[in-house]
Write a protein that holds these residues in place. Structure first.
Motif, PDB file in Angstrom:
ATOM      1  N   THR A 131       0.944  -1.154   0.203  1.00  0.00           N
ATOM      2  CA  THR A 131      -0.240   0.130   0.402  1.00  0.00           C
ATOM      3  C   THR A 131       0.549   1.130  -0.578  1.00  0.00           C
ATOM      4  O   THR A 131       0.166   2.545  -0.358  1.00  0.00           O
ATOM      5  N   HIS A 132       2.427   0.863   0.450  1.00  0.00           N
ATOM      6  CA  HIS A 132       2.947   2.373   0.130  1.00  0.00           C
ATOM      7  C   HIS A 132       4.315   1.507   0.311  1.00  0.00           C
ATOM      8  O   HIS A 132       5.086   0.978   0.116  1.00  0.00           O
ATOM      9  N   ASN A 187      -7.950  -1.969  16.087  1.00  0.00           N
ATOM     10  CA  ASN A 187      -7.308  -1.933  17.731  1.00  0.00           C
ATOM     11  C   ASN A 187      -6.744  -0.134  17.801  1.00  0.00           C
ATOM     12  O   ASN A 187      -5.589  -0.074  18.523  1.00  0.00           O
ATOM     13  N   GLY A 188      -6.927   0.650  16.390  1.00  0.00           N
ATOM     14  CA  GLY A 188      -5.940   1.847  16.663  1.00  0.00           C
ATOM     15  C   GLY A 188      -5.018   2.100  16.520  1.00  0.00           C
ATOM     16  O   GLY A 188      -4.567   3.565  15.700  1.00  0.00           O
ATOM     17  N   CYS A 189      -4.666   1.349  15.362  1.00  0.00           N
ATOM     18  CA  CYS A 189      -3.582   1.540  14.155  1.00  0.00           C
ATOM     19  C   CYS A 189      -3.505   2.115  12.855  1.00  0.00           C
ATOM     20  O   CYS A 189      -4.888   2.001  12.246  1.00  0.00           O
ATOM     21  N   THR A 190      -3.063   2.562  12.458  1.00  0.00           N
ATOM     22  CA  THR A 190      -3.375   3.509  11.143  1.00  0.00           C
ATOM     23  C   THR A 190      -1.920   2.772  10.539  1.00  0.00           C
ATOM     24  O   THR A 190      -0.662   2.382  10.638  1.00  0.00           O
ATOM     25  N   CYS A 191      -1.827   2.953   8.995  1.00  0.00           N
ATOM     26  CA  CYS A 191      -0.373   3.378   8.081  1.00  0.00           C
ATOM     27  C   CYS A 191      -1.451   4.053   6.847  1.00  0.00           C
ATOM     28  O   CYS A 191      -2.602   4.164   7.144  1.00  0.00           O
ATOM     29  N   ASP A 192      -0.055   4.288   6.238  1.00  0.00           N
ATOM     30  CA  ASP A 192      -0.699   5.436   4.637  1.00  0.00           C
ATOM     31  C   ASP A 192      -0.934   4.031   3.620  1.00  0.00           C
ATOM     32  O   ASP A 192       0.012   2.768   3.549  1.00  0.00           O
ATOM     33  N   ILE A 193      -0.784   4.882   3.211  1.00  0.00           N
ATOM     34  CA  ILE A 193      -1.295   4.610   1.489  1.00  0.00           C
ATOM     35  C   ILE A 193      -0.543   5.682   0.419  1.00  0.00           C
ATOM     36  O   ILE A 193      -0.742   6.401   0.415  1.00  0.00           O
ATOM     37  N   GLY A 194       0.298   4.798  -0.128  1.00  0.00           N
ATOM     38  CA  GLY A 194       0.883   5.476  -1.242  1.00  0.00           C
ATOM     39  C   GLY A 194       0.136   6.092  -2.586  1.00  0.00           C
ATOM     40  O   GLY A 194      -0.532   5.662  -2.863  1.00  0.00           O
TER      41      GLY A 194
END
Length: 237
Positions: free
Chosen positions: A187-188, A212-219
């Motif tokens: 995704t990135h 669980n509240g975690c996030t990560c980015d989409i490139g």
């Protein structure tokens, strides 16, 4: 419900094993219990005579007139279906243990990760489920792939962020991605995501959310492919 029995002549190890096992049962929602933990061979054999014992975790080097292998021979006569998991600090006994249809052999000191790996495989063997593991290259660590939220590249390291903890290994994205199941999507430039565990995503801010509240980015480079996969698989909850 699977009934586990633990036999070891070290009371501290008995307590440690029982606590680790109970945590594994809770973590993976396994229908299991510890029916007996004991250092007494007579108590062990009497219990097995009167109770269905599905899994026996047995120390080979017991301080008694019988070894764990001799006890295993007696248990096998009583129950042909019991799963044996042997423990010992003496590696020379490993091959001898396997003649009793041993499920696994754990060298002491046994770590919680190593025991968890064995219990996961045991339940999948019993339930006839396919294996769903990710094996890290630099450690003898196996992760249940369904527990992984995403994998992050951090310099030369990869960080496997699971629902409960992080695991680190030294490897490349290209190498690890070739070994992953199809639900793991790039995704990135710095993230590979298990789309089965996505709670939501925002295509405007390009953020992926997990429960669980975690996030990560989409490139930008990977956004179109991600959106198509999510749409086709219907993995947004």
């Amino acid at each position: 419900m699977l009934n586990f029995v633990i036999c070891d002549d070290n009371l501290n190890i008995l307590d440690k094993f029982s606590k680790i096992l109970e945590n594994i049962f809770i973590k993976h929602n396994y229908d299991a219990k510890i029916g007996l933990k004991t250092s007494d061979i007579t108590e062990l054999l009497d219990y097995i005579d009167d109770n269905k014992t599905d899994v026996l975790i047995l120390d080979i080097n017991l301080k008694s007139d019988k070894t764990g292998l001799e006890i295993a021979s007696e248990v096998r006569k009583r129950n042909k279906d019991t799963y044996f998991i042997f423990t010992t600090a003496h590696l020379e006994y490993a091959m001898m243990a396997y003649k009793f249809k041993t499920f696994d052999y754990l060298a002491k000191p046994v770590t919680s990760d190593r025991l968890e790996e064995t219990i996961i495989r045991l339940f999948e063997d019993i339930n006839g489920l396919p294996k769903r593991y990710i094996k890290l290259d630099n450690k003898k660590t196996i992760i249940d792939e369904s527990e992984v939220l995403y994998i992050k590249r951090d310099g030369m390291k990869l960080i496997f962020h699971t629902k409960n903890r992080d695991y680190e290994t030294y490897s490349s994205f290209n190498k690890i991605q070739d070994s992953l199941p199809s639900n793991f999507i790039r995704t990135h430039k710095s993230y590979i995501v298990n789309i089965n565990n996505i709670e939501n995503l925002d295509p405007v801010t390009n953020i992926i959310y997990f429960d669980n509240g975690c996030t990560c980015d989409i490139g930008p480079k990977y956004k179109k492919m991600l959106m198509e996969e999510v749409k086709n698989r219907g993995h947004i909850k």
